[in-house]
Design a protein around this motif. Structure first.
Motif, mmCIF file in Angstrom:
data_model
loop_
_atom_site.group_PDB
_atom_site.id
_atom_site.type_symbol
_atom_site.label_atom_id
_atom_site.label_comp_id
_atom_site.label_asym_id
_atom_site.label_seq_id
_atom_site.Cartn_x
_atom_site.Cartn_y
_atom_site.Cartn_z
ATOM 1 N N PHE A 492 0.784 -1.232 0.000
ATOM 2 C CA PHE A 492 0.000 0.000 0.000
ATOM 3 C C PHE A 492 0.817 1.283 0.000
ATOM 4 N N ARG A 493 2.151 1.177 -0.111
ATOM 5 C CA ARG A 493 2.959 2.382 -0.159
ATOM 6 C C ARG A 493 3.544 2.546 -1.561
ATOM 7 N N GLY A 494 3.370 3.729 -2.102
ATOM 8 C CA GLY A 494 3.843 3.991 -3.456
ATOM 9 C C GLY A 494 4.879 5.100 -3.463
ATOM 10 N N HIS A 498 3.620 7.525 -0.299
ATOM 11 C CA HIS A 498 2.211 7.846 -0.169
ATOM 12 C C HIS A 498 1.404 6.567 -0.145
ATOM 13 N N TYR A 500 -1.421 4.116 -1.407
ATOM 14 C CA TYR A 500 -2.204 3.788 -2.607
ATOM 15 C C TYR A 500 -2.854 2.444 -2.380
ATOM 16 N N TRP A 501 -4.075 2.267 -2.876
ATOM 17 C CA TRP A 501 -4.728 0.974 -2.709
ATOM 18 C C TRP A 501 -4.052 -0.096 -3.538
ATOM 19 N N TRP A 502 -3.457 0.303 -4.647
ATOM 20 C CA TRP A 502 -2.932 -0.716 -5.557
ATOM 21 C C TRP A 502 -1.800 -0.088 -6.385
ATOM 22 N N GLN A 505 -2.393 2.300 -9.278
ATOM 23 C CA GLN A 505 -2.810 3.695 -9.095
ATOM 24 C C GLN A 505 -1.625 4.652 -8.980
ATOM 25 N N TRP A 506 -0.390 4.079 -8.949
ATOM 26 C CA TRP A 506 0.763 4.953 -8.797
ATOM 27 C C TRP A 506 0.811 5.945 -9.949
ATOM 28 N N PRO A 507 1.131 7.203 -9.674
ATOM 29 C CA PRO A 507 1.215 8.175 -10.765
ATOM 30 C C PRO A 507 2.369 7.815 -11.700
#
Lengths: 509, 152
Positions: A492-494, A498, A500-502, A505-507
């Motif tokens: 859950f860390r991106g 930050h 993130y659920w998955w 979803q990472w930018p």
């Protein structure tokens, strides 16, 4: 017989005689007496006892975890020596030699995969082994000290893994060394906060000891290499030796002594339980309570071949698992170390991601403080819980099982609630931007969760009036916290740490 | 009088034990001195950046190999380290939005002060001087008070 005839006959018999002289017994053992002799006439086999209790061989008691760990260590030693043939511990050459091992060296990629998967298996098994020993109450007297040795082996396993993934000198390695060295430097957070760094700076000392310099470079790589291939494996072998030896001296694997056992069969006849007729204490043969005094070998079977079968099964299970994993999945090798750009996110292997989540609250508390508290707590368990009941029974009985489940629930719920809160609302600095660092070191999500777990365990102690239940509560909570924090760090860390659920979803850049 | 010889023996025994302990301890301490480096090898962390006039007023320059950002505004030059004070990762700068660390999420404002995350202190401002040959020179080991600018 003529001298020539004797010569020819001896020559013909030589293979048989070599085998006989090697095994001392001379042939595969036929009787229980010979089976015993096979064990104690052999340097390697005499490490284990001549007879093994039936319960020690029950799979659903030990799950063979200790044997799997031993097997992994042997496999790691063998594959590690093979990798040393080509590996070059230099910042200029290390990465290239890893590429060679991967693409050029015959079987190099496969051997490296085995080394890597075996290391992961060892980390999993060491945690499971510890949980097994804890939940069956196997740390109780007279096995307290062996629990401490086991903790030493846990630390060594993690230290070996850490020093191991530094060696390829890729991005993972470089930033892991940097972060590791700065965690060693993190007592400075405290000394800075109370303003004594100029004349007492343990952080700097530790950092320089690890790196051999103020910056990560050649000196650091060679230090970690020496730790990985010499110092730590030697310490591990020594502690493993003590661990095995203490298992024997402390009366074999723990088991439920309250259950009546079938008498031992020796040469097809029952061996009766008898009280000792000799005064062993007066003879100065034994002192105090030695588990084997006063008992015949009831419930035991010859170690040869019963224990050897179990060992072979565990060994080949380990080999099979690592071979399959190594065939399908390659050990990662990231880009060449780049001191100018860390990866984003820069993540350690999974077993350190719980710690990485903790250091993202406070470097000192997450990297030094909380691990020390956990180690101290684990080490104290056998000295605080001295109640001899419930050894060899999972969770010590139904009450313990209940405590286990309620503590799992409490442990999961509290850490999840705290993480949800932190992710949504931030922490102290988000509300009071000028707050002194000392407050954040003392009060952060990591220390709060430790405090909650300790409070829960004290509450269980008060309610159940049993130190054992309280220990189960604390250990279970920490296990739950470890799992959740590890999942948090892994999944859950991106980027920029930050939430993130998955990963999808990472930018993107 | 009976006990005297035995006491002397005790004394000699204890003396022997403690001198062995002392000798072993000293030897171990001596050996353990070896891994503590006396010379700290590392790169020279003083960087010459050339003619100061090549940096325009209002510009931000990232010096990758040296790990700092050089700022120039009306008041002069200042250099802010890009090594995170938390665990040493390299932070990234976003124009007018400060700095962010990729490893554990520390945030700093344009002045290098902590605004979020686990970093214990702000980013150090580095010492700037003019070298004898007229080049702008940044000493990445030297620190100056936050807010002090260097005028050419």
């Amino acid at each position: 017989m003529t001298p020539t005839g004797e010569f020819v006959k001896n020559l013909k018999d030589t293979p048989k005689h070599v085998l006989g002289s090697m095994l001392r017994v001379g042939h595969a053992p036929q009787t229980d007496r010979e089976r015993s002799q096979s064990s104690f006439h052999n340097l390697f086999l005499h490490v284990q006892s001549v007879r093994t209790h039936r319960d020690s061989l029950r799979f659903n008691y030990t799950f063979g975890l200790g044997l799997i760990l031993t097997a992994s260590f042997i496999l790691l030693t063998v594959t590690g020596i093979l990798l040393m043939v080509y590996y070059k511990p230099s910042t200029e050459l290390a990465y290239q030699s890893l590429k060679d091992i991967h693409y050029v060296v015959p079987a190099g990629r496969f051997i490296r995969n085995i080394h890597r998967w075996c290391a992961h298996l060892m980390v999993v098994a060491v945690f499971l082994h510890m949980a097994r020993v804890f939940y069956t109450g196997s740390y109780k007297p007279p096995r307290e000290f062996n629990w401490l040795i086991g903790m030493g082996l846990l630390v060594l396993t993690l230290a070996l893994s850490f020093t191991g993934y530094l060696l390829p000198w890729d991005q993972l390695a470089y930033w892991a060394i940097t972060i590791g060295a700065n965690i060693a430097n993190s007592p400075r957070e405290v000394t800075d906060a109370i303003g004594i760094t100029s004349w007492f700076d343990p952080g700097k000392f530790q950092k320089q000891l690890l790196l051999g310099a103020n910056y990560v470079g050649e000196e650091s790589l060679i230090r970690f290499y020496v730790l990985h291939v010499a110092l730590l494996p030697l310490l591990t072998v020594a502690l493993m030796g003590v661990h095995f030896w203490r298992i024997r001296k402390d009366g074999g694997l723990s088991r439920n002594e309250g259950v009546p056992v079938k008498p031992a069969q020796i040469a097809g006849r029952d061996v009766k339980v008898f009280e000792p007729t000799k005064t062993y204490g007066l003879m100065a043969v034994v002192r105090g309570r030695t588990p084997v005094v006063g008992r015949a070998p009831e419930g035991t079977v010859p170690s040869w071949p019963n224990l050897l079968w179990a060992e072979m099964a565990a060994f080949f299970f380990t080999i099979a698992v690592t071979l399959v994993l190594s065939y399908f999945s390659d050990a990662p090798l990231k880009e060449l170390a780049n001191p100018m750009v860390p990866e984003n996110p820069a993540k350690a292997p999974w077993y350190f991601l719980g710690l990485q989540e903790l250091v993202s609250y406070s470097a000192f508390m997450g990297g030094v403080g909380i691990p020390s508290i956990v180690m101290l707590g684990l080490g104290l368990i056998p000295y605080l819980d001295r109640d001899p009941r419930g050894v060899g029974v999972w969770f010590g009985g139904p009450e313990g099982k209940k405590t286990f489940w309620t503590s799992t629930l409490f442990g999961l719920a509290s850490v999840l609630a705290l993480l949800t809160f932190t992710v949504n609302y931030g922490w102290l600095r988000a509300w009071f931007p000028t707050i002194p660092q000392m407050f954040i070191i003392a009060i952060n999500p990591g220390t709060v969760i430790v405090a909650l777990y300790v409070a829960w365990s004290l509450w269980v102690l008060n309610r159940s009036r049993s130190i054992r239940m309280s220990a189960i509560a604390l250990f279970t909570c920490f296990l739950a916290g470890f799992l959740v924090l590890t999942a948090m760090g892994s999944i859950f860390r991106g980027p920029n740490w930050h939430f993130y659920w998955w990963p999808s979803q990472w930018p993107t850049h | 009088m009976h006990e005297k010889p035995s006491r002397r023996r005790d004394f000699l025994g204890l003396a022997a034990i403690w001198s062995s302990v002392l000798a072993t301890g000293t030897a171990v301490a001596g050996m353990l001195r070896l891994p503590k480096p006396a010379v700290l090898p590392g790169p020279l962390r003083v960087y010459k950046l050339g003619d100061p006039e090549q940096f325009a007023v209002g510009s931000v320059t990232r010096l990758e190999a040296a790990n700092f950002h050089l700022f120039r505004d009306e008041q002069g030059f200042h250099a802010i380290s890009s090594v995170c004070t938390h665990l040493g990762c390299i932070i990234a700068h976003t124009e007018n939005a400060g700095f962010a660390c990729p490893c554990h999420g520390s945030r700093f404002n344009e002045q290098g002060e902590v605004t979020g995350g686990p970093a214990p202190t702000g980013l150090p401002w580095l010492e700037i001087s003019l070298s004898p040959d007229g080049q702008l020179q940044v000493n990445a080991e030297g620190q100056v008070a936050r807010g002090s600018k260097f005028r050419v």
